[in-house]
Scaffold this motif. Structure first.
Motif, mmCIF file in Angstrom:
data_model
loop_
_atom_site.group_PDB
_atom_site.id
_atom_site.type_symbol
_atom_site.label_atom_id
_atom_site.label_comp_id
_atom_site.label_asym_id
_atom_site.label_seq_id
_atom_site.Cartn_x
_atom_site.Cartn_y
_atom_site.Cartn_z
ATOM 1 N N MET A 113 0.845 -1.164 0.000
ATOM 2 C CA MET A 113 0.000 0.000 0.000
ATOM 3 C C MET A 113 0.892 1.229 0.000
ATOM 4 N N LYS A 114 0.278 2.370 -0.316
ATOM 5 C CA LYS A 114 1.072 3.603 -0.369
ATOM 6 C C LYS A 114 0.310 4.752 0.275
ATOM 7 N N ALA A 115 1.035 5.712 0.750
ATOM 8 C CA ALA A 115 0.495 6.935 1.339
ATOM 9 C C ALA A 115 0.705 8.039 0.321
ATOM 10 N N VAL A 116 -0.393 8.822 0.013
ATOM 11 C CA VAL A 116 -0.310 9.847 -1.021
ATOM 12 C C VAL A 116 -0.807 11.166 -0.463
ATOM 13 N N LEU A 117 -0.007 12.233 -0.675
ATOM 14 C CA LEU A 117 -0.404 13.596 -0.298
ATOM 15 C C LEU A 117 0.169 14.513 -1.363
ATOM 16 N N GLU B 198 4.398 10.397 -2.682
ATOM 17 C CA GLU B 198 3.922 9.024 -2.506
ATOM 18 C C GLU B 198 4.985 8.254 -1.740
ATOM 19 N N TYR B 199 4.545 7.506 -0.731
ATOM 20 C CA TYR B 199 5.447 6.668 0.044
ATOM 21 C C TYR B 199 4.876 5.259 0.110
ATOM 22 N N LEU B 200 5.736 4.263 -0.076
ATOM 23 C CA LEU B 200 5.331 2.883 0.142
ATOM 24 C C LEU B 200 5.393 2.630 1.634
ATOM 25 N N ILE B 201 4.239 2.101 2.168
ATOM 26 C CA ILE B 201 4.169 1.887 3.615
ATOM 27 C C ILE B 201 3.611 0.498 3.889
ATOM 28 N N GLY C 164 -2.460 13.503 7.244
ATOM 29 C CA GLY C 164 -3.213 14.016 6.097
ATOM 30 C C GLY C 164 -3.040 13.232 4.815
ATOM 31 N N TYR C 165 -2.300 12.140 4.852
ATOM 32 C CA TYR C 165 -2.091 11.336 3.654
ATOM 33 C C TYR C 165 -3.298 10.402 3.420
ATOM 34 N N ASP C 166 -3.618 10.223 2.130
ATOM 35 C CA ASP C 166 -4.606 9.201 1.749
ATOM 36 C C ASP C 166 -3.851 7.891 1.595
ATOM 37 N N ILE C 167 -4.481 6.814 2.024
ATOM 38 C CA ILE C 167 -3.860 5.496 1.911
ATOM 39 C C ILE C 167 -4.546 4.756 0.760
ATOM 40 N N ARG C 168 -3.735 4.233 -0.174
ATOM 41 C CA ARG C 168 -4.254 3.530 -1.359
ATOM 42 C C ARG C 168 -3.677 2.129 -1.411
ATOM 43 N N ASP C 169 -4.464 1.199 -1.999
ATOM 44 C CA ASP C 169 -3.977 -0.172 -2.148
ATOM 45 C C ASP C 169 -3.216 -0.316 -3.469
ATOM 46 N N GLU C 170 -2.866 -1.552 -3.822
ATOM 47 C CA GLU C 170 -2.093 -1.803 -5.038
ATOM 48 C C GLU C 170 -2.859 -1.439 -6.306
ATOM 49 N N ASP C 171 -4.205 -1.475 -6.249
ATOM 50 C CA ASP C 171 -5.042 -1.114 -7.396
ATOM 51 C C ASP C 171 -5.343 0.374 -7.428
ATOM 52 N N TYR D 109 0.440 7.974 8.902
ATOM 53 C CA TYR D 109 0.304 8.779 7.696
ATOM 54 C C TYR D 109 -1.107 9.359 7.558
ATOM 55 N N VAL D 110 -2.130 8.622 7.991
ATOM 56 C CA VAL D 110 -3.502 9.154 7.949
ATOM 57 C C VAL D 110 -3.597 10.367 8.861
ATOM 58 N N ASP D 111 -3.002 10.308 10.043
ATOM 59 C CA ASP D 111 -3.032 11.434 10.974
ATOM 60 C C ASP D 111 -2.321 12.658 10.394
#
Length: 152
Positions: A1-5, A9-12, A24-31, A20-22
Motif C-alpha cells: 500500500m502507499k500513502a499519497v499527499l 507518494e510513500y510505500l508503507i 493528512g495522507y490518503d492510503i491507497r492499495d495496489e489497485d 500517515y492518515v493522521d
C-alpha cells in the motif's frame, strides 16, 4: 500500500498506516483504490455549497416523487377495485351464459321431440287417409257389377 499527499507518494506497511492518515495522507492499495482518507482535509467553499444545493434539490425531488408515488398507489388501489368489480361481472355473465346454453339445449331437445311427434302424427294421418281411400274403393267395387266395372 502507499500513502499519497499531493505529489508525494510513500510505500508503507500496515503499521505505518495510522501515522500517515493522521498527517493528512490518503492510503491507497495496489489497485490505487483509496483505503483511508487523510485527516484535516478541506474543500473549497463553493464546492461545498454546490454539493449541499445538489443534495437539497435531490431531497426536494424525493419529496415530490413521494407525493406522486402515493397518488399512484391510490390509483392502483382504485383500479384494483374496478378490476375486482369487472371480474365479478364477468363471472355473473359467464354463469348466465351457461344457464342460457342449458336452456337452449333443453329447448332444442323439446323441439326435436315435437318434430318426431308431428312426423308420427303425419304418418298416422297419411295411413288413416290411405285406409279410408282403400275402404271407399272396396265399397264402390262391391256395389258394381262386372259390366259396370268394364264400362267404367
Amino acid at each position: 500500500m502507499k500513502a499519497v499527499l499531493g505529489n508525494k507518494e510513500y510505500l508503507i506497511d500496515e503499521s505505518q498506516k495510522k501515522h500517515y492518515v493522521d498527517r493528512g495522507y490518503d492510503i491507497r492499495d495496489e489497485d490505487n483504490a483509496v483505503i483511508a482518507y487523510g485527516r484535516g482535509k478541506t474543500i473549497p467553499y463553493d464546492e461545498y455549497v454546490r454539493v449541499v444545493n445538489g443534495l437539497k434539490e435531490q431531497f426536494s425531488m424525493a419529496g415530490s416523487m413521494s407525493d406522486e408515488n402515493n397518488a399512484l398507489k391510490e390509483r392502483v388501489n382504485a383500479l384494483s377495485g374496478e378490476i375486482d368489480n369487472l371480474n365479478n361481472m364477468i363471472k355473473g355473465l359467464t354463469d348466465e351464459n351457461d344457464r342460457l346454453k342449458q336452456e337452449i339445449k333443453s329447448l332444442t331437445d323439446e323441439n326435436d321431440n315435437l318434430k318426431q311427434q308431428a312426423a308420427r302424427q303425419g304418418q298416422l294421418q297419411e295411413d288413416n287417409l290411405q285406409e279410408k281411400e282403400d275402404t271407399k274403393a272396396k265399397s264402390s267395387v262391391k256395389g258394381k257389377t262386372k259390366e259396370d266395372m268394364a264400362a267404367g
